[in-house]
Motif scaffolding. Structure first.
Motif, PDB file in Angstrom:
ATOM      1  N   GLU A  33       0.814  -1.223   0.000  1.00 26.25           N
ATOM      2  CA  GLU A  33       0.000   0.000   0.000  1.00 26.25           C
ATOM      3  C   GLU A  33       0.846   1.272   0.000  1.00 26.25           C
ATOM      4  O   GLU A  33       0.588   2.201   0.763  1.00 26.25           O
ATOM      5  N   GLY A  34       1.885   1.297  -0.795  1.00 21.28           N
ATOM      6  CA  GLY A  34       2.656   2.526  -0.910  1.00 21.28           C
ATOM      7  C   GLY A  34       3.726   2.727   0.150  1.00 21.28           C
ATOM      8  O   GLY A  34       4.413   3.742   0.148  1.00 21.28           O
ATOM      9  N   HIS A  35       3.848   1.813   1.096  1.00 22.94           N
ATOM     10  CA  HIS A  35       5.003   1.879   1.995  1.00 22.94           C
ATOM     11  C   HIS A  35       5.635   0.484   2.038  1.00 22.94           C
ATOM     12  O   HIS A  35       5.238  -0.391   1.282  1.00 22.94           O
ATOM     13  N   PHE A  36       6.638   0.312   2.873  1.00 21.13           N
ATOM     14  CA  PHE A  36       7.366  -0.954   2.838  1.00 21.13           C
ATOM     15  C   PHE A  36       7.226  -1.726   4.146  1.00 21.13           C
ATOM     16  O   PHE A  36       7.123  -1.136   5.216  1.00 21.13           O
ATOM     17  N   VAL A  37       7.193  -3.034   4.025  1.00 24.44           N
ATOM     18  CA  VAL A  37       7.133  -3.888   5.211  1.00 24.44           C
ATOM     19  C   VAL A  37       8.078  -5.075   5.011  1.00 24.44           C
ATOM     20  O   VAL A  37       8.335  -5.487   3.876  1.00 24.44           O
ATOM     21  N   PHE A  38       8.614  -5.586   6.114  1.00 23.55           N
ATOM     22  CA  PHE A  38       9.347  -6.842   6.027  1.00 23.55           C
ATOM     23  C   PHE A  38       8.327  -7.972   5.944  1.00 23.55           C
ATOM     24  O   PHE A  38       7.361  -8.009   6.704  1.00 23.55           O
ATOM     25  N   SER A  39       8.551  -8.865   5.001  1.00 21.30           N
ATOM     26  CA  SER A  39       7.545  -9.890   4.764  1.00 21.30           C
ATOM     27  C   SER A  39       8.224 -11.177   4.322  1.00 21.30           C
ATOM     28  O   SER A  39       9.365 -11.169   3.846  1.00 21.30           O
ATOM     29  N   LEU A  40       7.517 -12.285   4.500  1.00 19.36           N
ATOM     30  CA  LEU A  40       7.993 -13.559   3.985  1.00 19.36           C
ATOM     31  C   LEU A  40       8.012 -13.463   2.461  1.00 19.36           C
ATOM     32  O   LEU A  40       7.027 -13.058   1.852  1.00 19.36           O
ATOM     33  N   ILE A  41       9.151 -13.811   1.860  1.00 25.75           N
ATOM     34  CA  ILE A  41       9.298 -13.650   0.420  1.00 25.75           C
ATOM     35  C   ILE A  41       8.966 -14.956  -0.294  1.00 25.75           C
ATOM     36  O   ILE A  41       9.599 -15.986  -0.039  1.00 25.75           O
ATOM     37  N   GLU A  42       7.946 -14.896  -1.153  1.00 25.18           N
ATOM     38  CA  GLU A  42       7.674 -16.082  -1.966  1.00 25.18           C
ATOM     39  C   GLU A  42       8.339 -15.942  -3.325  1.00 25.18           C
ATOM     40  O   GLU A  42       8.953 -16.867  -3.835  1.00 25.18           O
ATOM     41  N   GLU A  43       8.215 -14.755  -3.910  1.00 20.17           N
ATOM     42  CA  GLU A  43       8.879 -14.464  -5.176  1.00 20.17           C
ATOM     43  C   GLU A  43      10.057 -13.526  -4.912  1.00 20.17           C
ATOM     44  O   GLU A  43       9.851 -12.402  -4.443  1.00 20.17           O
ATOM     45  N   VAL A  44      11.265 -13.978  -5.226  1.00 19.97           N
ATOM     46  CA  VAL A  44      12.445 -13.148  -4.966  1.00 19.97           C
ATOM     47  C   VAL A  44      12.334 -11.788  -5.645  1.00 19.97           C
ATOM     48  O   VAL A  44      12.802 -10.771  -5.127  1.00 19.97           O
ATOM     49  N   ASN A  45      11.646 -11.764  -6.786  1.00 21.80           N
ATOM     50  CA  ASN A  45      11.499 -10.498  -7.511  1.00 21.80           C
ATOM     51  C   ASN A  45      10.673  -9.458  -6.753  1.00 21.80           C
ATOM     52  O   ASN A  45      10.685  -8.280  -7.094  1.00 21.80           O
ATOM     53  N   ASP A  46       9.913  -9.912  -5.736  1.00 21.64           N
ATOM     54  CA  ASP A  46       9.118  -8.963  -4.947  1.00 21.64           C
ATOM     55  C   ASP A  46       9.979  -8.091  -4.035  1.00 21.64           C
ATOM     56  O   ASP A  46       9.517  -7.060  -3.546  1.00 21.64           O
ATOM     57  N   LEU A  47      11.207  -8.527  -3.784  1.00 25.35           N
ATOM     58  CA  LEU A  47      12.096  -7.764  -2.904  1.00 25.35           C
ATOM     59  C   LEU A  47      12.308  -6.351  -3.441  1.00 25.35           C
ATOM     60  O   LEU A  47      12.539  -6.163  -4.627  1.00 25.35           O
ATOM     61  N   VAL A  48      12.205  -5.370  -2.548  1.00 27.48           N
ATOM     62  CA  VAL A  48      12.518  -3.995  -2.941  1.00 27.48           C
ATOM     63  C   VAL A  48      13.740  -3.564  -2.137  1.00 27.48           C
ATOM     64  O   VAL A  48      13.629  -3.142  -0.988  1.00 27.48           O
ATOM     65  N   MET A  49      14.919  -3.711  -2.736  1.00 31.22           N
ATOM     66  CA  MET A  49      16.139  -3.488  -1.960  1.00 31.22           C
ATOM     67  C   MET A  49      16.445  -1.998  -1.771  1.00 31.22           C
ATOM     68  O   MET A  49      17.226  -1.641  -0.905  1.00 31.22           O
ATOM     69  N   ASP A  50      15.840  -1.142  -2.595  1.00 31.90           N
ATOM     70  CA  ASP A  50      16.123   0.289  -2.388  1.00 31.90           C
ATOM     71  C   ASP A  50      15.004   0.973  -1.605  1.00 31.90           C
ATOM     72  O   ASP A  50      14.703   2.138  -1.825  1.00 31.90           O
ATOM     73  N   TYR A  51      14.417   0.241  -0.670  1.00 30.32           N
ATOM     74  CA  TYR A  51      13.384   0.810   0.202  1.00 30.32           C
ATOM     75  C   TYR A  51      14.018   1.844   1.127  1.00 30.32           C
ATOM     76  O   TYR A  51      15.226   1.795   1.376  1.00 30.32           O
ATOM     77  N   ASP A  52      13.187   2.768   1.633  1.00 29.86           N
ATOM     78  CA  ASP A  52      13.749   3.728   2.597  1.00 29.86           C
ATOM     79  C   ASP A  52      13.630   3.215   4.030  1.00 29.86           C
ATOM     80  O   ASP A  52      14.607   3.046   4.724  1.00 29.86           O
ATOM     81  N   THR A  53      12.379   2.943   4.451  1.00 26.72           N
ATOM     82  CA  THR A  53      12.204   2.412   5.797  1.00 26.72           C
ATOM     83  C   THR A  53      10.939   1.571   5.797  1.00 26.72           C
ATOM     84  O   THR A  53      10.127   1.660   4.875  1.00 26.72           O
ATOM     85  N   THR A  54      10.783   0.746   6.822  1.00 24.84           N
ATOM     86  CA  THR A  54       9.584  -0.091   6.916  1.00 24.84           C
ATOM     87  C   THR A  54       8.770   0.339   8.124  1.00 24.84           C
ATOM     88  O   THR A  54       9.303   0.972   9.034  1.00 24.84           O
ATOM     89  N   MET A  55       7.488  -0.026   8.130  1.00 25.90           N
ATOM     90  CA  MET A  55       6.660   0.376   9.270  1.00 25.90           C
ATOM     91  C   MET A  55       7.177  -0.286  10.547  1.00 25.90           C
ATOM     92  O   MET A  55       7.511   0.379  11.510  1.00 25.90           O
ATOM     93  N   LEU A  56       7.240  -1.599  10.560  1.00 30.78           N
ATOM     94  CA  LEU A  56       7.837  -2.316  11.681  1.00 30.78           C
ATOM     95  C   LEU A  56       9.218  -2.781  11.250  1.00 30.78           C
ATOM     96  O   LEU A  56       9.441  -3.096  10.095  1.00 30.78           O
ATOM     97  N   GLY A  57      10.115  -2.836  12.192  1.00 32.49           N
ATOM     98  CA  GLY A  57      11.440  -3.344  11.867  1.00 32.49           C
ATOM     99  C   GLY A  57      11.397  -4.857  11.727  1.00 32.49           C
ATOM    100  O   GLY A  57      10.369  -5.487  11.977  1.00 32.49           O
ATOM    101  N   PRO A  58      12.519  -5.462  11.328  1.00 31.73           N
ATOM    102  CA  PRO A  58      12.539  -6.923  11.206  1.00 31.73           C
ATOM    103  C   PRO A  58      12.452  -7.645  12.547  1.00 31.73           C
ATOM    104  O   PRO A  58      12.396  -8.866  12.585  1.00 31.73           O
ATOM    105  N   ARG A  59      12.396  -6.880  13.664  1.00 29.43           N
ATOM    106  CA  ARG A  59      12.276  -7.528  14.977  1.00 29.43           C
ATOM    107  C   ARG A  59      11.062  -8.449  15.021  1.00 29.43           C
ATOM    108  O   ARG A  59      11.034  -9.421  15.761  1.00 29.43           O
ATOM    109  N   LYS A  60      10.044  -8.113  14.205  1.00 33.23           N
ATOM    110  CA  LYS A  60       8.797  -8.875  14.296  1.00 33.23           C
ATOM    111  C   LYS A  60       8.972 -10.335  13.867  1.00 33.23           C
ATOM    112  O   LYS A  60       8.064 -11.142  14.061  1.00 33.23           O
ATOM    113  N   PHE A  61      10.139 -10.654  13.263  1.00 38.09           N
ATOM    114  CA  PHE A  61      10.383 -12.053  12.908  1.00 38.09           C
ATOM    115  C   PHE A  61      11.248 -12.778  13.942  1.00 38.09           C
ATOM    116  O   PHE A  61      11.512 -13.970  13.814  1.00 38.09           O
TER     117      PHE A  61
END
Lengths: 355, 253
Positions: A33-61
């Motif tokens: 929805e227009g911002h970035f989140v850390f998420s389980l990746i099913e398709e490697v192409n979904d990765l957005v490596m030039d993201y600025d920041t995520t709502m929650l940090g990767p601590r949630k994993f």
């Protein structure tokens, strides 16, 4: 450990991740929805490596928003307890320096010498971290002030470090596991010119920060000014007590525990979930609530992150990611509050006869 | 040992919370193994005048003629639970409370406005008529919460209701903040427990479960005004499900 540094083309990087997917759950930044989140990746192409920041940090994993601690079964006249045992091996991809520092802060909280949190240790040991040098300065972030970024200057506590070099990544390994995973790729060694380029990028970035915080004497100044008017004013005029700051803060570690009991009383899941010091009932003890005012709760958040944390864990609890002020509905800025205290140190002013 | 006797009653409401319970599927069947439902208008024709272990009351108290019925339930029941927003706070029915009686009646019923059964007073929570032991808010109620409260009561535990903001549940789901989408959301002061179901489906929270204790109304209204609403409209929006709460706490200027 002598560090190993290689160059990997971005195409090759993607196909390598696809291969790693066979043995790890891949977690990384994706668009939502227009911002970035850390998420389980099913398709490697979904990765957005030039993201600025995520709502929650990767601590949630690693420290989950809600997780089962154990299941309790009724058995004969007593009961048996089954702890959580199986957690999947996971690889966190693209973790910025601030968030890496946040995980290391959580390590200090959950993995004490005297007590190690079972669930946290289990997940942490099954997590590989692939850090990524951040090249995006947000209007709200101030990692350079907190000594936590934008580039990773650590040499342990994580596994890989990526630096974006256009068509390729500079990839460095900082653990045996990482070394083993890179070995079969037969990558070309990175030469000095790449490191020079990395250093150049780093220096250039450091000058681009908009937000900053002078941490000189900060602990003492904040502790001396528990009755500074900034707390009451901000709590009254702006703070909604909505707890957004503590939800998005990547170092917040408080949790509450509840039991989910089956109707027949044969089985009970003991579950823990993120709690927040900004919630009215957080500091309720038998017969009293020692932070019943919003002022006390707001001050607790700021002075814990920027002052008392240091005594407690030997580092700041704030890693300068700026999430708290971004997601605050009234954009309360803890650096501004700290600056106001620094500017008008009421304790000193009283001592000098001015206030 | 006999199973606890449980009955469901409704007053001024849409009976949507009862419909919600009938939609519980397996959870309702599990519930039926633990309790004996002796009255429930939506699913059975039997009624009872026997003593009850738990009486669930839906709907708000808005007619004097309902008072004897409510008192009768209270006398018979060990535990009375007001469930759904109408019963817990007056809910959406309380929207009429600040308007003269004839005005909405004419708007809604036209020529029938003077029928005797439409004679009402302000829409109030059930607790305004009889002592209520527990309230389960929500429009409609959250089924997991409902089951948990019943389960806690059956097991002698004090039922727990969240007293934190919807934002907690929303952030855990990493939903885009409605304010970021230039919308106006009551999530920051709304009582959680719904799993942030509306914001998770791209609809701003309207605080159907009421507010957390000691909310910062003034700042919330200011946030809404800063998002482009006129102050009167911001207040109207906040009254949607919580008119009784707001009217008791704010005097709109």
């Amino acid at each position: 450990m002598p560090k190993d540094a290689f160059v990997i083309e971005k195409n090759q990087f993607s196909s390598w991740l696809k291969k790693l997917q066979e043995s790890f759950q891949l977690i990384g930044p994706v668009e939502k929805e227009g911002h970035f989140v850390f998420s389980l990746i099913e398709e490697v192409n979904d990765l957005v490596m030039d993201y600025d920041t995520t709502m929650l940090g990767p601590r949630k994993f690693i420290f989950l928003p809600e997780e089962k601690i154990c299941t309790i079964y009724q058995k004969d006249q007593g009961f048996t307890i089954k702890k959580v045992q199986d957690v999947p091996g996971q690889l966190l991809i693209g973790v910025h320096s601030c968030d890496l520092h946040a995980i290391l802060v959580l390590d200090k909280v959950f993995l004490l010498k005297s007590f190690q949190d079972h669930n946290y240790r289990l997940r942490r040991e099954n997590t590989l971290i692939m850090a990524l040098n951040c090249t995006k300065v947000c209007p709200t972030c101030f990692c350079s002030s907190m000594g936590t970024g934008p580039f990773v200057e650590l040499d342990k506590g994580f596994d890989f470090l990526l630096t974006d070099c256009g068509e390729s990544y500079l990839i460095e390994s900082f653990s045996e596991k990482a070394k083993d995973l890179l070995l079969p790729l037969n990558l070309p060694q990175a030469d000095d010119s790449l490191f020079k380029k990395k250093e150049q990028l780093f220096q250039e970035l450091k000058g681009r920060f908009i937000k900053n915080l002078d941490t000189t004497n900060l602990v003492q100044t904040l502790l001396e000014n528990q009755d500074h008017p900034v707390w009451q004013r901000t709590a009254e005029e702006r703070c909604l007590g909505c707890t957004n700051c503590t939800m998005v803060c990547p170092t917040c570690f408080c949790f509450n525990v509840k039991d989910k009991i089956s109707f027949d009383l044969k089985e009970c899941d003991r579950v823990r979930y993120w709690d927040s010091c900004q919630e009215l009932h957080f500091a309720e003890v038998h017969g009293a609530n020692y932070r019943s005012s919003r002022k006390a709760r707001l001050r607790q958040f700021v002075t814990h992150k920027l002052a008392t944390w240091v005594e407690q864990f030997g580092c700041f609890g704030c890693i300068g990611c700026g999430r708290c002020m971004y997601w605050c509905p009234t954009h309360i800025d803890l650096t501004e509050m700290a600056k106001e205290v620094q500017k008008s140190n009421f304790k000193r002013m009283r001592e000098d006869g001015y206030a | 040992m006999d199973k606890p006797k449980v009955a469901f009653f409704d007053f001024t409401s849409c009976e949507g919370c009862q419909v919600e319970i009938t939609n519980f599927d397996q959870q309702l069947l599990n519930l039926l193994e633990a309790v004996d439902i002796v009255e429930f208008r939506e699913i059975m024709k039997e009624t009872t005048s026997d003593p009850l272990d738990i009486a669930f009351i839906e709907g708000s108290f808005s007619r004097d003629q309902d008072l004897p019925g409510l008192k009768n339930i209270r006398q018979r029941a060990k535990i009375v639970i007001a469930y759904g927003s109408c019963a817990a706070t007056g809910g959406i029915n309380a929207l009429k409370n600040h308007k003269p009686d004839y005005q909405y009646k004419m708007e809604v019923y036209g020529a029938d406005a003077s029928m005797p059964h439409l004679e009402t007073h302000k829409a109030l929570p059930i607790s305004a008529a009889v002592k209520v032991d527990y309230s389960i808010p929500g429009c409609p109620i959250n089924r997991d919460e409902f089951v948990r409260v019943v389960s806690d009561l059956l097991h002698g535990k004090e039922p727990y209701l969240p007293n934190y903001a919807v934002c907690i549940e929303c952030k855990k789901k990493e939903n885009l903040c409605r304010f970021d989408n230039r919308e106006v959301c009551l999530g920051p002061i709304a009582r959680a427990g719904c799993g942030a179901i509306c914001p998770s489906n791209n609809v701003p929270c309207e605080a159907c479960r009421g507010f957390v204790d000691t909310p910062n109304y003034a700042s919330m209204i200011e946030v809404m005004v800063n998002s482009g609403l006129k102050k009167e409209y911001a207040l109207t929006k906040a009254r949607m499900f919580s008119a009784n709460i707001l009217d008791n706490n704010l005097s709109p200027k």
